[in-house]
Every structure is written in C-alpha cells, then in structure tokens.
Write a protein that holds these residues in place. Sequence first.
Motif, PDB file in Angstrom:
ATOM      1  N   LEU A 174      18.676  42.250 -58.037  1.00 29.67           N
ATOM      2  CA  LEU A 174      18.321  43.332 -58.950  1.00 29.67           C
ATOM      3  C   LEU A 174      19.050  43.183 -60.290  1.00 29.67           C
ATOM      4  CD1 LEU A 174      18.586  46.302 -56.398  1.00 29.67           C
ATOM      5  CD2 LEU A 174      16.718  44.657 -56.707  1.00 29.67           C
ATOM      6  N   HIS A 175      18.357  43.551 -61.361  1.00 29.23           N
ATOM      7  CA  HIS A 175      18.896  43.434 -62.714  1.00 29.23           C
ATOM      8  C   HIS A 175      19.614  44.717 -63.136  1.00 29.23           C
ATOM      9  CE1 HIS A 175      15.846  46.108 -64.424  1.00 29.23           C
ATOM     10  NE2 HIS A 175      14.948  45.489 -63.677  1.00 29.23           N
ATOM     11  N   GLY A 176      20.126  44.715 -64.357  1.00 27.39           N
ATOM     12  CA  GLY A 176      20.883  45.855 -64.872  1.00 27.39           C
ATOM     13  C   GLY A 176      20.072  46.740 -65.794  1.00 27.39           C
ATOM     14  N   ALA A 177      20.713  47.801 -66.267  1.00 19.80           N
ATOM     15  CA  ALA A 177      20.061  48.759 -67.151  1.00 19.80           C
ATOM     16  C   ALA A 177      19.605  48.086 -68.438  1.00 19.80           C
ATOM     17  CB  ALA A 177      21.007  49.912 -67.473  1.00 19.80           C
ATOM     18  N   SER A 178      18.429  48.460 -68.893  1.00 20.29           N
ATOM     19  CA  SER A 178      17.740  47.978 -70.096  1.00 20.29           C
ATOM     20  C   SER A 178      17.050  46.639 -69.890  1.00 20.29           C
ATOM     21  CB  SER A 178      18.668  47.892 -71.318  1.00 20.29           C
ATOM     22  OG  SER A 178      19.432  46.701 -71.307  1.00 20.29           O
ATOM     23  N   ASP A 179      17.289  45.961 -68.753  1.00 14.68           N
ATOM     24  CA  ASP A 179      16.630  44.694 -68.491  1.00 14.68           C
ATOM     25  C   ASP A 179      15.375  44.887 -67.645  1.00 14.68           C
ATOM     26  OD1 ASP A 179      17.967  42.814 -69.990  1.00 14.68           O
ATOM     27  OD2 ASP A 179      19.567  42.547 -68.528  1.00 14.68           O
ATOM     28  N   CYS A 180      14.792  43.771 -67.195  1.00 10.59           N
ATOM     29  CA  CYS A 180      13.554  43.851 -66.424  1.00 10.59           C
ATOM     30  C   CYS A 180      13.520  42.713 -65.414  1.00 10.59           C
ATOM     31  CB  CYS A 180      12.329  43.807 -67.342  1.00 10.59           C
ATOM     32  SG  CYS A 180      12.013  42.184 -68.063  1.00 10.59           S
ATOM     33  N   ASP A 181      12.393  42.586 -64.704  1.00  9.77           N
ATOM     34  CA  ASP A 181      12.293  41.604 -63.631  1.00  9.77           C
ATOM     35  C   ASP A 181      12.329  40.163 -64.144  1.00  9.77           C
ATOM     36  OD1 ASP A 181       9.653  42.639 -64.572  1.00  9.77           O
ATOM     37  OD2 ASP A 181       8.890  40.964 -63.408  1.00  9.77           O
ATOM     38  N   ASP A 182      12.118  39.947 -65.436  1.00 12.07           N
ATOM     39  CA  ASP A 182      12.204  38.606 -66.013  1.00 12.07           C
ATOM     40  C   ASP A 182      13.648  38.165 -66.241  1.00 12.07           C
ATOM     41  OD1 ASP A 182      11.168  36.317 -67.961  1.00 12.07           O
ATOM     42  OD2 ASP A 182      12.604  37.497 -69.130  1.00 12.07           O
ATOM     43  N   SER A 183      14.571  39.108 -66.351  1.00  9.54           N
ATOM     44  CA  SER A 183      15.896  38.815 -66.880  1.00  9.54           C
ATOM     45  C   SER A 183      16.700  37.834 -66.030  1.00  9.54           C
ATOM     46  CB  SER A 183      16.675  40.129 -67.061  1.00  9.54           C
ATOM     47  OG  SER A 183      15.979  41.013 -67.908  1.00  9.54           O
TER      48      SER A 183
END
Length: 381
Positions: A174-183
């Motif tokens: 899982l990514h962090g706040a403000s990011d998305c599944d591409d990050s």
Amino acid sequence: MLRMARWTAGALFATAVMVNAQAPQGPVVVSPEVSAERTITFRLLAPKADTVEVQGGDIQGLTRGVIPMVKGANGVWEATSPVVPAGAYRYRFIVNGVNATDPRNPQVSESNANSWSLVVVPGAAWVDVGQVPHGAVASVTYFSKSLNRNRRMHVYTPPGYELGKGKFPLFYLLHGASDCDDSWTSVGRAGFILDNLIAAGTAKPMIVVMPAGHTSTSMGPRTATARDEFADDFMSDIVPYVESHYRVLKGRQNRAIAGLSMGGGQTLNIGMAHLDQFAYMGVFSSGVFGRGPRTAGATPTTPPEWETERAAMLDNAKLKPGLKLLWFATGKDDFLLGTTKVTIEMLKKHGFEPVFKETDGGHTWLNWRDYLNEFAPKLFR
C-alpha cells in the motif's frame, strides 16, 4: 467539388509543413541529465518565462524544496542538483508560479491528483534494472461493488508467471497519502526490487498487488463515525478479484500486507481487524494515527476506539502464533517516529512481539525502497 476539397486540404497541409520546416528551431534541450557524480541537471526551454524553479521530491539540501533555475541567452533555463543517492526522484518545474512536467522527459510518476516527471539515478544494484529475469507489472481495472465504480490497481507477477505453471503467495503493498496505485512501481521501483531479490534467491517469487489507497481526490481526515471506504473495497472487492483472477496460494500463511505512511496505517487497520487472514505485516514510517494534530513536541496517542473496534482480534491468543512477522521501520528524522513508537507499545500490551528498526533519514522514498528491499525477503519463509 469533393475532389477539389480534398486537394485543397492536402495543399494546405503541405504548405503548413513547408512553413514549419522553414521556421527557426529552438536549441536542442536535454533534460534531465544525470552525471557520473550523481548530480542531476534540469533544463527547460521557456524564453518568455520570468521565473522558473525545479521542485524536487526527496532531493535533499534544497531551500523550500526547490532549486532556482538560471536563464541562458538562448532562452533555456538550467539548474543542477546537489549530489544525490542512487534511486528514483520525482520533480516538476514551476514556471511563473504554475506547475509543469518536463516536456523533454517521457518518464512520469502519478500521484492521487497530479503527476510528476521522474528521473532515475543509477548506482544501487538492488534497485537498478539488472541483467536478470524480469516480472511484469499490469495496470488492472476492476469494478468495485462496494464503491459502485471502476477502480484501478497495479499487479506485479514474478518472472515465469506467464508460462501458466504454479501458484504463488500474495503480498499486498500500500502507498502513502497523496500517492496512488502507480507510485510503488514508478518512484518506488517495486518491480525491479522484486526482480533483483528473486534472481538473487533472497526472496520467494510472489504476486504483489498495489491498490489505490485513496477513494477520492479529497485529502481530508476520516471522522470517527465515517465509513472506511478503502477497507471495504479492499476486503470486499480487491481480495476476491485477485484470488479469482490470479494463480495464488490460499490461506493465511500465504498472505502478507504492508504499507508506507497512510498505507502503514491502513495495513494496521485492515490487518488487525482480519488477523486470521494475514501472516506477515509491514509498517513503514507509520502507526495507528491519533485524531489530534501532529505538532512539534506533541505526544502522539492511539485513539481508544481503534483498540475497542479490534479487541476480538487483538486479544485472541490463538491467532498470535500464526502472525509470523509484525515489522516496523521508521527513520530517526521522520515526523511519525513518535506515532510508530506509541503504536508498538500499544501492541506489546496486547501480547504482540513487533520487530522495530529505527533507521537514518526521514519520511521519504529513499527509506521506503530500502524497507521494501529488507522486508520482502522475510516473507513466506
């Protein structure tokens, strides 16, 4: 008339091409340019701009997070970064106060509500594109019944998966706040990290699912009574989709979940509410988030309702032996270090035995790639 119209259109096109070919061409711009000393030079042709800066994510030593650019006589603005560690860096130009990606660089990294240009500085074998077998990363669209709309996730399958043989353990990342599944796959380099670990024999071949942790472009905090839309989507839609569309090994012992920052909080929210379904949990630069503001010098707290909601799992002694690893890592300069430590102490009171690694550095991808590289080899052993 039709034939004449076609001829006229063709003549106009040919004339436009000739005029364009005769027009003066601007200088050839190379951007970004990485030196052997690991500095990055950024360039932008913007002869009419008054001010241009480079905003660089994770590039250390900058004032206000930006590098002022200097305009040359040819209209090309230029700036060079300090020496940086090997890795991947997001950046964008700020032209007369307006954010813009680098028009000379096709590499991008998406966030929740915008995109960044991306530059890779080689020099770390574990994160570079090695001469090893490579897995595949797919952008997968699925319909979320719980949210009543199409959603997207990225899925890494290990080298050889396409041959159609065998089943594999499953790792949700899982990514962090403000990011998305591409990050995780762009700036996080997760696919290349896994390729290198698997090739070296230090990590098991696995399927890695990287979902979109935000359910809207809004970044506001969730209230105590609000529905956890991501948790609903994760358990009701993502997990069933993955386990019905991929060759995965079933059972708790073949499932892991980890995340950074917001994703670390989501890992704890979901993992501790469904402890019977995950044998490995990783929390990078995170913990259970309190509801008060995080200000300098303030003592983080774990909201009591978080423990109450998960009491049946937290205090179930029969489930703890099946949790093979509960791993935390946070940098000593990370603003969430206190949150991490408070969370670890709370979990110890409930009989858990978390492993904690305090590293150098702060709340950056420079650490999170390292954490993935260290965490993934511990899975499915």
